[in-house]
Design a protein around this motif. Structure first.
Motif, PDB file in Angstrom:
ATOM      1  N   LEU A 136      36.191  33.557  50.574  1.00 20.64           N
ATOM      2  CA  LEU A 136      35.921  32.139  50.381  1.00 20.64           C
ATOM      3  C   LEU A 136      35.406  31.517  51.673  1.00 20.64           C
ATOM      4  N   LYS A 137      36.025  31.875  52.775  1.00 17.34           N
ATOM      5  CA  LYS A 137      35.589  31.363  54.082  1.00 17.34           C
ATOM      6  C   LYS A 137      34.131  31.752  54.338  1.00 17.34           C
ATOM      7  N   ASN A 138      33.789  33.026  54.119  1.00 16.62           N
ATOM      8  CA  ASN A 138      32.416  33.485  54.355  1.00 16.62           C
ATOM      9  C   ASN A 138      31.420  32.766  53.453  1.00 16.62           C
ATOM     10  N   LYS A 139      31.747  32.620  52.167  1.00 16.05           N
ATOM     11  CA  LYS A 139      30.820  31.981  51.219  1.00 16.05           C
ATOM     12  C   LYS A 139      30.611  30.518  51.554  1.00 16.05           C
ATOM     13  N   LEU A 140      31.688  29.808  51.893  1.00 11.06           N
ATOM     14  CA  LEU A 140      31.567  28.381  52.162  1.00 11.06           C
ATOM     15  C   LEU A 140      30.863  28.105  53.476  1.00 11.06           C
ATOM     16  N   GLN A 141      31.034  28.977  54.440  1.00  9.52           N
ATOM     17  CA  GLN A 141      30.347  28.771  55.721  1.00  9.52           C
ATOM     18  C   GLN A 141      28.851  29.027  55.583  1.00  9.52           C
ATOM     19  N   LYS A 142      28.449  29.849  54.602  1.00  9.88           N
ATOM     20  CA  LYS A 142      27.026  30.107  54.372  1.00  9.88           C
ATOM     21  C   LYS A 142      26.373  29.005  53.545  1.00  9.88           C
ATOM     22  N   ALA A 143      27.187  28.279  52.759  1.00  8.06           N
ATOM     23  CA  ALA A 143      26.648  27.253  51.847  1.00  8.06           C
ATOM     24  C   ALA A 143      26.176  26.026  52.594  1.00  8.06           C
TER      25      ALA A 143
END
Length: 143
Positions: A136-143
């Motif tokens: 979740l951290k990785n996906k949200l930081q890329k968004a």
């Protein structure tokens, strides 16, 4: 089996909230919505046409659809999940399969393995329970 599916959905919500809190991701989240039903006003009785287990709306407008499966899932259901996510969010949608597997090496049943294979064929990501916060951290930081 159906009861375990509801329990898995509750575990999913808990792990998402825990991941959001532990990784300071609240600044990226506009909302987290469990058990969302979509209705169609073009039907005479405005019936529900689809239900999403858990949705996250990010502040950048991305919708992440978490589909929790505690048993089997056919390729048609996986494709439908992908299509439904696209229908509500367009290219900003991200459908993700959540299984009761802890990680890739965990083996539960053939039905779970078949669900993961169906998800892969339908271009759904698969997240394992122990990776929820980090993914979740990785996906949200890329968004």
């Amino acid at each position: 089996r159906k009861v375990f599916g509801y329990i898995l959905e509750e575990i999913l919500i808990y792990l998402l909230l825990k991941g959001i809190k532990e990784n300071d991701l609240k600044i990226h989240i506009a909302g987290l919505y469990p058990s969302v039903k979509i209705t169609a006003d073009y039907y005479k009785n405005n019936t529900s046409v689809d239900e999403f287990d858990t949705l996250i709306l990010t502040k950048t407008g991305q919708i992440i659809n978490f589909e929790a499966k505690s048993g089997g899932m056919t390729s048609d259901v996986a494709k439908s999940t992908n299509y439904s996510t696209y229908a509500i969010a367009g290219v900003y949608g991200l459908p993700i399969l959540i299984t009761p597997k802890i990680d890739k090496t965990d083996s539960i049943t053939d039905k779970i393995r078949d669900s993961i294979s169906a998800a892969e064929r339908a271009n759904l990501e698969t997240w394992y329970l122990n990776e929820m916060g980090e993914n979740l951290k990785n996906k949200l930081q890329k968004a």
